[in-house]
Design a protein around this motif. Sequence first.
Motif, mmCIF file in Angstrom:
data_model
loop_
_atom_site.group_PDB
_atom_site.id
_atom_site.type_symbol
_atom_site.label_atom_id
_atom_site.label_comp_id
_atom_site.label_asym_id
_atom_site.label_seq_id
_atom_site.Cartn_x
_atom_site.Cartn_y
_atom_site.Cartn_z
ATOM 1 N N ILE A 17 36.917 -68.987 -73.760
ATOM 2 C CA ILE A 17 36.692 -68.018 -72.676
ATOM 3 C C ILE A 17 35.391 -67.250 -72.867
ATOM 4 N N SER A 34 39.691 -65.485 -66.800
ATOM 5 C CA SER A 34 39.992 -65.328 -68.226
ATOM 6 C C SER A 34 41.070 -64.278 -68.453
ATOM 7 N N LYS A 242 41.737 -73.033 -72.579
ATOM 8 C CA LYS A 242 41.499 -71.908 -71.668
ATOM 9 C C LYS A 242 42.199 -72.154 -70.338
#
Length: 260
Positions: A17, A34, A242
């Motif tokens: 991220i 994120s 992520k």
Amino acid sequence: MTNKNADIELGLGLIGIGRTWGYKSSSIPEEQNSLDFLMKAFEMGINFFDTAPAYGLSEVRLGKFLKSLDTKQRNSVVVATKFGEFFDETTSSTYVDHSYKALCSSIDQSLERLGRIDILQLHKTNVEVLQSEALLDAVKYAKQKGINIIGASVSDVESGCIVCKNNTFSVIQIPYNMNFTSLEEILDLAKENNKFVISNRPFHMGEIMYKNNLDNSSDTIEEAFKFIIKKNFRGVILTGTKSPQHLQENLRGFQKAFED
């Protein structure tokens, strides 16, 4: 996410991220994506987050997420970060500085971003810095700032031996997976010396997944985790995804790895 059958939990490494990284690099997500991802991870039961100044935007974004938690939620989370390697925004590259001034400055910056540091690890560890006065003095500074758990992220056997036998360190982070076993003796030594182990790169930076048939990705994930948990250490395995979907798949594979 702790499995009831072992003293090993699934944690989240947050380089993805903050900057590009991995076997097949991809762009970093937008900030809000994120933050949403971190919240979804927390809701899935992930409560161990590993970041570093060298991970680009990672510390800043994790800090914003942490500020969205109430006191009880924050106290349920373990935040591990590092010092010794830094990210240069102008060149989008990292550099190492193990001087006392740089280490202390890194601690201050990370505390400002994260609010509290539960585990602080030396980044880009080597034999010379492990034996330096600068590091010992920086550890004293960290403890003055309320950081009581010190570790080191290790990538060579000699450094790993020093960390495992040194009471300054209670945590050691190493890469270990079915494609990379060069530090297996350090993992064993860490167990012998009662160190908390952070095992990173379970999929060898994604290579294990990309070089296998993705139609059988769930089996590959399970086998990758099973290979690591056979070592039966006390600690955490970090997944570096992520993607909420991939994290859910990883969590499922991690849980299944304990069933046999």
